[in-house]
Write an enzyme that holds these catalytic residues in place. Structure first.
Site, short mmCIF file in Angstrom:
data_model
loop_
_atom_site.label_atom_id
_atom_site.label_comp_id
_atom_site.label_asym_id
_atom_site.label_seq_id
_atom_site.Cartn_x
_atom_site.Cartn_y
_atom_site.Cartn_z
N GLU A 209 0.83 -0.85 -0.13
CA GLU A 209 -0.06 0.09 0.07
C GLU A 209 0.68 1.31 0.04
O GLU A 209 0.46 2.32 0.42
CB GLU A 209 -1.07 -0.24 1.16
N LYS A 341 -15.86 0.86 4.92
CA LYS A 341 -15.47 -0.08 3.60
C LYS A 341 -16.60 -0.70 3.03
O LYS A 341 -16.96 -1.60 3.78
CB LYS A 341 -14.27 -0.99 3.92
#
Length: 360
Positions: A209, A341
């Protein structure tokens, strides 16, 4: 009334090289939209179930052909002719088709790919930017504000095996800065950290990430490294920037203890809380995400009482964008922030309901 004329899914590869599902929606006026939901690197136990093929010979078991089939053969026939502006109806029909609490029959990835594609098609049909169309679905009169971005600078845990135990060390620019200033601060400190790592002879390889994953002795040393970088920058810690931690503590929780490189013996929950208190004081930590395991509710409550005056205590694996988990967290006074999310719950409509609940 504009309706869904055609709907189909296919398998493609994401930026990490893993198969994901993409669904395309074609409307009766020939407007087209496609969407592919994300798949998290680390996942909470209570997230909605993502269907993968588990055929080891193909993409090491990560294929999503079954999810694609579920969209093409089961979901698509049910949604043809449905009004594209009826997002809640679209999502409810899929939830009913699935019939499970965790979407394990059709797969949260299959359902969400359709839900997201439908939202994008609805926005295109309404000639609205996606964010304004979603705001319309929320029926919110809240003013539009730019969020404060958090920058992943050092990665560990499941995002960078062999590095620190904490999943992410984050940089949080001051809310008093403009959005443009916040972006500039994040970029500048990221590159200053890169230079510092090279100066110290540490790796500048990045994780999945984007954060650096140097091999430092422990979590405290990674925060000390960040503090040193900020000291050498034009910015002041606590005035211009602060630090945050995505702890992801479930990854090092075992037998009601927390195993960290910072101590030769494991931390019990009380010691863990005191450890966080010291980190908050020493390194101006204003953001703590998942400081305790997703099932360690007692520690969450006690930790919140001790830490929340000085830092946001944020649920991710604890709450998994689930209204029942969020309600339990709020009723037990364990968090004052939440990660949202859509892939954790499986539809846009359910995600919106959790956002509404979190804002109350």
């Amino acid at each position: 009334m504009v309706t869904i004329k055609k709907l189909f899914a296919q398998e493609l590869l994401n930026a990490k090289g893993y198969p994901v599902i993409e669904t395309t929606v074609i409307l009766s006026n020939d407007i087209i939209a496609s969407s592919s939901p994300p798949s998290g690197t680390s996942k909470g136990t209570y997230e909605a179930h993502e269907i993968v093929d588990s055929e080891i010979k193909r993409y090491n078991g990560h294929g999503v052909l079954k999810a694609v089939e579920n969209v093409n053969k089961i979901i698509a026939p049910k949604l043809l002719g449905v009004d594209i502006n009826s997002q809640q109806k679209i999502d409810e029909l899929m939830i009913e088709l699935d019939g499970t609490k965790d979407k394990s029959k059709l797969g949260a990835n299959a359902i969400l790919s359709v839900s997201q594609a439908a939202v994008k098609a609805g926005a295109n049909n309404s000639s609205l930017p996606l964010y304004l169309y979603i705001k319309k679905l929320i029926s919110s009169n809240a003013p539009k504000n730019y969020p404060t971005p958090l920058f992943v600078l050092i990665a560990g845990g499941k995002h960078a095996e062999g590095s620190i135990d904490f999943q992410e060390i984050l940089l949080a620019p001051s809310v008093s800065k403009t959005f443009e200033e916040k972006i500039e601060i994040g970029a500048n400190i990221y590159h200053l950290l890169e230079n510092k790592l090279m100066e110290l002879g540490l790796s500048t390889l990045t994780s999945v990430e984007g954060g650096f994953s140097p091999k430092v002795p422990n979590n405290t040393e990674s925060l000390r490294l960040m503090k040193d970088v900020i000291k050498e920058s034009p910015y002041k810690l606590s005035l211009d920037v602060s630090l945050g931690i995505d702890v992801a503590s479930s990854s090092f929780y075992k037998d009601k203890q927390y195993f960290l490189k910072d101590k030769t013996t494991p931390y019990n929950p009380k010691e863990m809380t005191l450890f966080y208190k010291k980190l908050i004081s020493d390194f101006n930590i204003i953001y703590l995400e998942d400081p305790f395991s997703e099932d360690d509710w007692s520690s969450w409550q006690k930790g919140f009482n001790m830490l929340s005056k000085d830092s946001l205590i944020v649920g991710d694996d604890l709450t998994v964008t689930n209204p029942d988990r969020l309600k339990l967290a709020l009723n037990s006074n364990t968090i004052n922030g939440i990660i949202i999310k859509p892939n954790q719950i499986g539809t846009v409509s359910e995600t919106i309901e959790v956002v509404k609940m979190a804002r109350l």
